[in-house]
Design an enzyme around this catalytic site. Structure first.
Site, PDB file in Angstrom:
ATOM      1  N   ASP A 132       0.850  -1.197   0.000  1.00 59.15           N
ATOM      2  CA  ASP A 132       0.000   0.000   0.000  1.00 59.15           C
ATOM      3  C   ASP A 132       0.881   1.241   0.000  1.00 59.15           C
ATOM      4  OD1 ASP A 132      -2.336   1.485   0.053  1.00 59.15           O
ATOM      5  OD2 ASP A 132      -2.491   1.447   2.241  1.00 59.15           O
ATOM      6  N   HIS A 139      -3.502  13.903   1.172  1.00 56.21           N
ATOM      7  CA  HIS A 139      -3.705  12.921   2.250  1.00 56.21           C
ATOM      8  C   HIS A 139      -2.489  12.894   3.181  1.00 56.21           C
ATOM      9  CE1 HIS A 139      -4.987   9.312   4.325  1.00 56.21           C
ATOM     10  NE2 HIS A 139      -3.871   8.692   3.993  1.00 56.21           N
ATOM     11  N   ARG A 148       1.011  14.086  13.566  1.00 59.53           N
ATOM     12  CA  ARG A 148       2.353  14.539  13.947  1.00 59.53           C
ATOM     13  C   ARG A 148       2.454  16.039  14.201  1.00 59.53           C
ATOM     14  NH1 ARG A 148       2.652  10.157  10.707  1.00 59.53           N
ATOM     15  NH2 ARG A 148       2.294  11.295   8.784  1.00 59.53           N
ATOM     16  N   GLU A 205     -10.761   3.887   3.639  1.00 59.27           N
ATOM     17  CA  GLU A 205      -9.821   4.666   2.834  1.00 59.27           C
ATOM     18  C   GLU A 205     -10.160   4.465   1.367  1.00 59.27           C
ATOM     19  OE1 GLU A 205      -5.744   5.423   5.371  1.00 59.27           O
ATOM     20  OE2 GLU A 205      -5.791   3.661   4.076  1.00 59.27           O
ATOM     21  N   GLU A 207      -9.273   4.196  -2.138  1.00 57.93           N
ATOM     22  CA  GLU A 207      -8.050   3.919  -2.882  1.00 57.93           C
ATOM     23  C   GLU A 207      -8.383   3.224  -4.192  1.00 57.93           C
ATOM     24  OE1 GLU A 207      -4.554   2.422  -1.030  1.00 57.93           O
ATOM     25  OE2 GLU A 207      -5.240   2.844   1.014  1.00 57.93           O
ATOM     26  N   ASP A 239      -9.143   0.398   1.926  1.00 55.28           N
ATOM     27  CA  ASP A 239      -8.175  -0.055   2.924  1.00 55.28           C
ATOM     28  C   ASP A 239      -8.721   0.317   4.304  1.00 55.28           C
ATOM     29  OD1 ASP A 239      -5.885  -0.818   4.288  1.00 55.28           O
ATOM     30  OD2 ASP A 239      -4.791   1.015   3.824  1.00 55.28           O
ATOM     31  N   ARG A 243      -8.230   3.614  13.273  1.00 60.20           N
ATOM     32  CA  ARG A 243      -7.305   4.726  13.557  1.00 60.20           C
ATOM     33  C   ARG A 243      -6.743   4.697  14.964  1.00 60.20           C
ATOM     34  NH1 ARG A 243      -5.892   5.780   8.556  1.00 60.20           N
ATOM     35  NH2 ARG A 243      -7.620   6.468   7.261  1.00 60.20           N
ATOM     36  N   GLN A 246      -4.115   1.932  14.936  1.00 61.42           N
ATOM     37  CA  GLN A 246      -3.007   2.394  14.088  1.00 61.42           C
ATOM     38  C   GLN A 246      -2.139   3.448  14.800  1.00 61.42           C
ATOM     39  OE1 GLN A 246      -4.429   4.253  10.495  1.00 61.42           O
ATOM     40  NE2 GLN A 246      -2.402   4.867   9.804  1.00 61.42           N
ATOM     41  N   LYS A 259      -4.727  -2.239  10.077  1.00 53.80           N
ATOM     42  CA  LYS A 259      -5.177  -2.309   8.684  1.00 53.80           C
ATOM     43  C   LYS A 259      -5.290  -3.732   8.137  1.00 53.80           C
ATOM     44  CE  LYS A 259      -3.389   2.252   7.417  1.00 53.80           C
ATOM     45  NZ  LYS A 259      -4.418   2.899   6.571  1.00 53.80           N
ATOM     46  N   THR A 263      -9.355  -5.773   3.708  1.00 52.62           N
ATOM     47  CA  THR A 263      -9.161  -4.796   2.623  1.00 52.62           C
ATOM     48  C   THR A 263     -10.078  -5.258   1.504  1.00 52.62           C
ATOM     49  OG1 THR A 263      -6.826  -4.605   3.241  1.00 52.62           O
ATOM     50  CG2 THR A 263      -7.450  -3.740   1.087  1.00 52.62           C
ATOM     51  N   GLU A 370      -9.703  12.352   7.840  1.00 48.96           N
ATOM     52  CA  GLU A 370      -9.565  13.713   7.316  1.00 48.96           C
ATOM     53  C   GLU A 370     -10.899  14.464   7.312  1.00 48.96           C
ATOM     54  OE1 GLU A 370      -6.850  13.801   3.591  1.00 48.96           O
ATOM     55  OE2 GLU A 370      -7.448  11.717   3.855  1.00 48.96           O
TER      56      GLU A 370
HETATM   57  O1  LIG Z   1       0.362   9.334   7.868  1.00 45.82           O
HETATM   58  C1  LIG Z   1       0.128   8.337   8.565  1.00 45.82           C
HETATM   59  O2  LIG Z   1       0.659   8.156   9.661  1.00 45.82           O
HETATM   60  C2  LIG Z   1      -0.825   7.307   8.152  1.00 45.82           C
HETATM   61  C3  LIG Z   1      -1.336   7.238   6.936  1.00 45.82           C
HETATM   62  C4  LIG Z   1      -2.300   6.221   6.564  1.00 45.82           C
HETATM   63  O3  LIG Z   1      -2.939   5.549   7.366  1.00 45.82           O
HETATM   64  C5  LIG Z   1      -2.551   6.043   5.145  1.00 45.82           C
HETATM   65  C6  LIG Z   1      -2.129   4.763   4.522  1.00 45.82           C
HETATM   66  O4  LIG Z   1      -2.551   3.626   4.764  1.00 45.82           O
HETATM   67  C7  LIG Z   1      -1.502   4.985   3.210  1.00 45.82           C
HETATM   68  C8  LIG Z   1      -2.506   5.639   2.362  1.00 45.82           C
HETATM   69  O5  LIG Z   1      -3.613   5.093   2.249  1.00 45.82           O
HETATM   70  O6  LIG Z   1      -2.222   6.687   1.761  1.00 45.82           O
HETATM   71 CA   LIG Z   2      -4.075   2.941   2.792  1.00 44.74          CA
HETATM   72 MG   LIG Z   3      -5.951  -3.276   4.711  1.00 46.68          MG
END
Ligand SMILES: O=C(O)/C=C/C(=O)CC(=O)CC(=O)O
Ligand SMILES: [Ca+2]
Ligand SMILES: [Mg+2]
Length: 422
Positions: A132, A139, A148, A205, A207, A239, A243, A246, A259, A263, A370
């Site tokens: 991925d 994004h 962050r 997500e 995608e 996907d 959160r 994650q 994740k 999927t 988002e």
């Molecule tokens: O920026 C992050 O910490 C996390 C990003 C994601 O969860 C996105 C990811 O799975 C990749 C994507 O779909 O662009």
């Molecule tokens: Ca993703």
């Molecule tokens: Mg997945």
């Protein structure tokens, strides 16, 4: 003369004769229920095993092949672009209104042309590996701001290489498969310890994913200018992401259990050949990429994407975002070339997710993280609203290229959330 099929294709159908996407189906009727390849045309599926048995794939590359007497498309994918082009030309001719071979053969037509609502779609490929990427700048920036902070939302490496993580192939499922809300360790708040339980921040997500055709030998990278010949086509992909799981687990090795619980992909693989009329310039990359990522032609595709949510007990679904494939910064071919540059081998049927496809505007963000800014605001969904997904929500992704009087569409990619295990 404009290409026209003898099979009725309604104006709003995704599956015109210009499309002919490939999938694997089972027919529930009186005949065998063996999974086999088909292409979509209007409201029908053309059974390619029947066409192959009838000797109608009569071009030099396919006349002696059994690639359509298979329960997945991997063998066909391995044959490469010349065979794909031959199959496409054969099928466009067979289905066209001025060609009698199938049109006037009543018994073959009855056997090979099956109403779409009588078939069950299965995973079209055996997926050995799934990767991925993270290729939408919007994004990446939004996730950076949320996870962050505003100092450096996008890491400097992002502008030099297509960032990715290795995903989990075993939990890729076909559209229509229910998704059980995962349980796991959630991010602690303040000084409290992490909690364990059903995810409280379940997300989708938006995608797409490239399906790899011929692979490469271990140790032999694929040149970026030849990468398109290693991509058969593209599917829609969700996907699903927890959160809270994650955010707690991903430092320093990246996404893991947040994740890998599911999927979803759409059943029909739309070929790059069908997408070609919708090719457009990819965004200018500043700084320019290193030579191994610099391509002579840098292409995206104009594919309109939409996500709808259908809450439990609701008749209707409601659009929550509208985006476009052309928002990707890193192209499919750059992703593939980068993936192999260290010598890593790709194999037919491998799946390369693009990453969440967010556009610049708030209405085009590709996930609830988002759209609700990590649950700090509500997103309206018909008469109700959401911060994250609730049990019973069905998420439906669709994608379409609109041509002049015809469509090249992807159909839908959907899944419903079931409550977690007790
Ligand atoms: O920026 C992050 O910490 C996390 C990003 C994601 O969860 C996105 C990811 O799975 C990749 C994507 O779909 O662009
Ligand atoms: Ca993703
Ligand atoms: Mg997945």
């Amino acid at each position: 003369m404009a290409l026209k099929s003898f099979v009725e294709v309604k104006l709003d159908s995704h599956f015109s004769i210009h499309n002919l996407p490939y999938g694997i189906f089972k027919h529930g009727g009186v005949d065998t229920t063996t999974p086999r390849p088909g292409v979509a045309i209007g409201d029908y599926v053309l059974d390619l095993s029947a066409i192959q048995s009838a000797g109608l794939f009569d071009g030099p590359l396919l006349c002696n092949s059994d690639c359509f007497h298979q329960s997945n498309l991997n063998k066909f994918l391995e044959l490469g672009r010349p065979a794909w082009k031959e199959a496409r030309a054969t099928l466009q001719k067979l289905l066209s209104s001025d060609e009698p071979a199938l049109q006037n053969n009543a018994s073959l037509k009855q056997m090979a042309l099956l109403p779409m609502d009588e078939v069950e779609m299965l995973l079209p490929i055996a997926i050995g590996d799934y990767t991925d990427f993270f290729s939408s700048k919007h994004h990446a920036k939004n996730c950076g701001l949320i996870f962050r902070g505003p100092e450096n939302p996008v890491n400097p490496n992002w502008f030099h290489l297509p960032i990715a993580y290795h995903g989990r192939a075993s939990s890729i499922v076909i559209s229509g498969t229910d998704i059980i809300r995962p349980r796991g360790q959630g991010h602690p708040s303040g000084n409290s310890p992490p909690y364990f339980g059903p995810s409280r921040k379940l997300d989708f997500e938006l995608e797409m994913a490239a399906v790899v055709g011929p692979g490469n030998e271990l140790g032999k990278p694929i040149d970026v200018n030849e990468a398109a010949d290693h991509i058969f086509g593209v599917v829609l992909m969700n996907d699903w992401s927890a959160r809270d799981i994650q955010a707690w687990e991903y430092v320093p090795l990246g996404p893991f259990l947040g994740k890998s619980f599911g999927t979803t992909i759409s059943p029909w693989i739309v070929t790059l050949d069908a997408l070609e009329p919708f090719a457009c310039d990819a965004p200018t990359q500043i700084p320019p990429p290193l030579p191994y990522l610099s391509e002579k032609i840098s292409k995206n595709y104009d594919i309109s994407l939409e996500v709808r949510i259908k809450p439990a007990g609701e008749e209707n679904s409601f659009t929550v975002t509208s985006s476009n494939f052309n928002h990707l910064y890193w192209t499919l071919t750059q992703q593939l070339a980068h993936h192999t540059i260290n010598g890593c081998n790709l194999r037919p049927g491998d799946l390369l997710g693009t990453g969440t496809i967010s556009g610049p505007e708030a209405e085009s963000y590709g996930c609830l993280l988002e759209l609700t800014w990590n649950g700090t605001k509500e997103l309206s969904v018909g008469k109700t609203s959401r911060k994250f997904l609730e049990d019973g929500d069905e998420v439906i992704i669709s994608g379409i290229c609109k041509g002049n009087g015809y469509n090249v569409g992807f159909g839908t990619c959907s899944g419903k959330i079931l409550p977690s295990l007790p």
